[in-house]
Each structure stands twice: as structure tokens, then as C-alpha cells.
Design an enzyme around this catalytic site. Structure first.
Site, PDB file in Angstrom:
ATOM      1  N   HIS A 174       0.751  -1.374  -0.010  1.00  0.00           N
ATOM      2  CA  HIS A 174       0.567  -0.168  -0.241  1.00  0.00           C
ATOM      3  C   HIS A 174       1.130   1.514  -0.261  1.00  0.00           C
ATOM      4  O   HIS A 174       0.876   2.528  -0.150  1.00  0.00           O
ATOM      5  CB  HIS A 174      -0.808   0.048   1.123  1.00  0.00           C
ATOM      6  CG  HIS A 174      -2.306   0.898   0.967  1.00  0.00           C
ATOM      7  ND1 HIS A 174      -2.666   1.847  -0.239  1.00  0.00           N
ATOM      8  CD2 HIS A 174      -3.341   0.527   1.788  1.00  0.00           C
ATOM      9  CE1 HIS A 174      -4.050   2.377   0.610  1.00  0.00           C
ATOM     10  NE2 HIS A 174      -4.427   1.328   1.431  1.00  0.00           N
ATOM     11  N   ASP A 195      -9.388  -5.385 -18.469  1.00  0.00           N
ATOM     12  CA  ASP A 195      -9.551  -6.395 -19.840  1.00  0.00           C
ATOM     13  C   ASP A 195      -7.854  -6.589 -20.442  1.00  0.00           C
ATOM     14  O   ASP A 195      -7.528  -6.520 -21.029  1.00  0.00           O
ATOM     15  CB  ASP A 195      -9.999  -6.180 -20.953  1.00  0.00           C
ATOM     16  CG  ASP A 195     -10.573  -7.178 -22.241  1.00  0.00           C
ATOM     17  OD1 ASP A 195     -10.439  -8.130 -21.555  1.00  0.00           O
ATOM     18  OD2 ASP A 195     -11.061  -6.701 -23.121  1.00  0.00           O
TER      19      ASP A 195
END
Length: 430
Positions: free
Chosen positions: A167, A373
Site C-alpha cells: 500500500h 481486460d
């Protein structure tokens, strides 16, 4: 039956072209000690035939396509191919060494189909989530590695991308921006649709606030629970709020309010005046116009908090709790501006204090992971494991396709509170 995942390849993926070297400074938000943890997630894809418009042979495996695209994306995002190095004050003074050593990448094969394991819809899964996440790179501290990935291919042609990200390097929006860049290259775009910008110097750097260090946190034994909020139920709650206040609210407002109220009721706190808090993390890119549209992928958020007496939260109609959430959101611009100007002297909003009476909520529905994608279409679902054993948390995500509504994944109650919490969450649909 037993399900075995076999890891077939482990290596670093380096940038596919030369990249700058040297040291990059992190922002004051990146260096928040509490952000020095790993965020794990699973991204589940149905697979099948490669889509039209991709020139890579349809016989190419997802792992090989993603591996090659990752190398290209690391040219643009070259800091993610480097290493996080702690400074004299540890993570609080960390920086990035742009070494080009690469991201850790694991390929794996499952001799069974996604259907065999319920398409990873219901938790606990039929296989441990750790089997779908990359195992540790040898000789490197996991928190020093910005990114680790595993692509597991199933016998049905489906695949799961398991990601572990530090993070410190990026917030959710930034991580999703990078994942979408990999997808752009996997679909043979010449460059990412969003150009990355480091620009950590554009994040405000106010003087250190005068808050005392947080106490040593208690480690909780939270149960992992999953609840669904139907689209009809959310629409009904929105309508009730509109009728009660004349104002509109979001699906996030409803979900956050519901899980906070359900949890508060389930705790059965003996004193109704006990303060309970809800904290959530709001994107602040729109409050910094100079980086809002420039592909900034570092941490750029503010902790929004709302606090009330437990009895008030328990007794309120859901619309009343939604109003508390919205009032806190409305304070965001002014509070963030005060923090940026160094005027918040009471407490540091980034130094989180973990207590059983405080619930943290994270929204994963609009980060961009669901748009990734690699040539086989967008994921059926994204399963986050952004949990810390000291942190009561609820993550709001989307249910697996074709379901609609919201999925609330929680690790925020211990065993003694599980039954009442579940009953309160189910009451949403009554």
C-alpha cells in the site's frame, strides 16, 4: 475431493526496455506507517477464446500474455520494478530505489475447473486463497517489493490473477490504474490509455501534527463474513432517504450506514453513551486539481470519520445513519484543506487508532479493477483481502456476475457477535 494448485514457474519480470535509475521520494501520505502493509486480492476471469482485436494468437496462455504485458507496463511504471527502502525513521522516511529488478511473478496450473470450486463465489473457498496468491520471493522482505502476481490457469480456460501489492506505493485507484495498463498492453495497445505520473511532490506536506503515537493495538479474532445487499433493497433505502430528507444518497452511503448500524447493534455495548465511530477513505484527487487528471497513482486519500453514541446509532432509522455518513462526507473538502494547510493540530487524520468500537469501511466498487481486460473480457469478480488483524473492516464490492447489488465482505466481529451481526444484515431485506 481435494483440489491442488501447482506452481510451475517463479521469476522476476523486469521492464522490457531501459528505465531510469536513482531514488524517488514518497509523499507524506505514502509514508504513513499504517500503510506499510500488503493488500491481497483475487481477480477471477472466465477465460475462453481471446477477443477480437487482439493480435496475440488465441492459443497463447493467459499467464504468458500477462507476463509479457507486465514487462511492458513496468517501463511506464518503472518505480514498481524497484524496491522500497526504509530510511532512518523506518517506513516513516522510506523512499524508492529504481533498481529495475522487477516484479515477482508466479505461474500456476489447476487441474480442475472454476465450476468445480464454485467459481470462488462462496467463502471459505474450496481451495485456500493462499494457493492462488504468489508465494514469497526468496531473500526479499515482502514489504520492500511493490508488486507480486500469480496467474493460475484452470482446466476450463478460466484464470485467476492473484495480486499482492504494498500500500505504500499506491492507493486502490492507483493500483487499478496499473492493472488496467497491463490489460492495455495485453490487448496490444501501443501505450496505456492513462499515462502514469509520479509527482509525489504535488501532495501537500504539512508539518507533522502533535498527535501522540497510537497505543499498541489489540489483535482481534475476526470472522470473515460475506453479505449481499440486493439492488432492490438499496433502491428502497435510497427512496426512504429521499422521502425523509429531500436529498439523494449513494449505494455506498447505504451500505456503509447499514454495516455500521448492524455491527453496532451486534456488539451489545452496555453503556448506550459509548462512542462508536465509522471511518472510510475518500479519494482527494479532485481536491488537488493539478493532479486530478494526470494519471497520479500514489496514495491520495483522506480518512473521513463520523462518531456518535452507540445508542443513537442503534435506535436510528437507517435513513438517519445515512445522514450521518453524508454529513461526514460533506466536511471532506474543508477538513482536507485544513490538513493541507497544517491547521489540524488536534490529531493526525492519517495516524489511525484501532479500537473495537471503530469500524473502517473501504469501497472497491469504483476503483477500476472490474474494468481490467487482458483480452478475455473483464473479471467475473474481484475478491479483496485488504485486512489487518488489528482493524475492524468492511469492504464493499460487487457480487460475481451476473448478480447485481453490493457484496459486503467483513472482518469486523468476533465469534460472540457473529449471529446477531448476520441477523441485522439480513434485516436489510425485510
Amino acid at each position: 475431493m481435494g483440489f491442488t494448485v501447482r506452481r510451475t514457474s517463479r521469476s522476476y519480470v523486469r521492464p522490457s526496455a531501459a528505465t531510469p535509475s536513482g531514488t524517488l521520494e514518497l509523499s507524506i501520505i505514502d509514508r504513513v506507517v499504517g500503510l506499510g502493509h500488503l493488500v491481497r486480492s483475487l481477480h477471477v476471469f472466465a477465460g475462453g477464446e481471446r477477443r477480437q482485436g487482439t493480435t496475440t494468437p488465441s492459443s497463447s496462455s493467459p499467464a504468458s500474455v500477462i507476463r509479457e504485458a507486465l514487462g511492458k507496463a513496468l517501463v511506464d511504471y518503472y518505480p514498481l520494478a524497484g524496491r522500497i527502502v526504509d530510511g532512518a525513521e523506518g517506513r516513516a522516511s522510506a523512499h524508492v530505489e529504481c533498481t529495475g529488478e522487477g516484479a515477482w511473478f508466479v505461474e500456476a496450473a489447476a487441474g480442475f475447473s472454476l465450476d468445480d470450486v464454485g467459481r470462488l463465489d462462496l467463502y471459505p473457498f474450496a481451495i485456500p486463497e493462499d494457493d492462488l496468491l504468489p508465494d514469497a520471493a526468496p531473500g526479499v522482505e515482502p514489504l520492500d517489493l511493490p508488486l507480486m502476481m500469480q496467474v493460475t490457469e484452470f482446466s476450463c480456460g478460466g484464470f485467476v490473477v492473484g495480486m499482492i501489492a504494498c500500500h505504500t506505493m499506491a492507493d486502490g485507484l492507483g493500483a487499478a490504474q496499473f492493472i488496467n495498463a497491463i490489460g492495455d498492453y495485453a490487448r496490444n495497445l501501443p501505450s496505456p490509455r492513462v499515462r502514469p505520473v509520479w509527482s509525489r511532490d504535488l501532495v501537500p506536506n504539512p508539518p507533522k501534527l502533535s498527535s501522540a503515537p497510537p497505543p499498541f493495538p489489540r489483535v482481534f479474532r475476526f470472522r470473515h463474513l460475506v453479505d449481499e445487499l440486493s439492488l432492490d433493497g438499496i433502491a428502497k433505502a435510497k427512496s426512504q432517504f429521499l422521502h425523509a430528507t429531500g436529498q439523494r444518497c449513494s449505494a455506498f452511503d447505504v451500505a456503509a450506514a447499514k454495516v455500521w448500524q448492524a455491527r453496532t447493534r451486534s456488539l451489545r455495548l452496555p453503556d448506550p453513551s459509548t462512542r462508536v465511530s465509522l471511518c472510510f477513505f475518500a479519494n482527494t484527487r479532485h481536491l488537488l486539481g493539478n493532479i486530478a487528471q494526470q494519471g497520479f497513482y500514489g496514495n491520495c486519500f483522506y480518512t473521513v470519520a463520523v462518531s456518535a453514541a452507540s445508542g443513537e446509532v442503534e435506535a436510528a432509522e437507517l435513513a438517519g445513519v445515512v445522514a450521518m455518513v453524508r454529513e461526514a462526507k460533506a466536511r471532506l473538502p474543508a477538513e482536507f484543506a485544513r490538513w493541507a494547510a497544517g491547521e489540524l493540530v488536534e490529531e493526525d487524520p492519517y495516524e489511525l487508532t484501532f479500537a473495537y468500537e471503530t469500524l473502517f469501511v473501504s469501497d472497491w466498487t469504483r476503483l477500476g479493477f472490474l474494468e481490467a481486460d487482458y483480452g478475455w473480457g473483464t473479471p467475473e469478480q474481484v475478491v479483496p483481502f485488504a485486512y489487518h488483524p488489528c482493524m475492524p473492516i468492511a469492504i464493499i464490492g460487487a457480487p460475481p456476475k451476473p448478480k447485481v447489488g453490493a457484496r459486503v465482505m467483513t472482518r469486523c466481529v468476533e465469534e460472540e457477535n457473529v449471529q446477531e451481526f448476520r441477523e441485522e444484515m439480513k434485516a436489510f431485506h425485510k
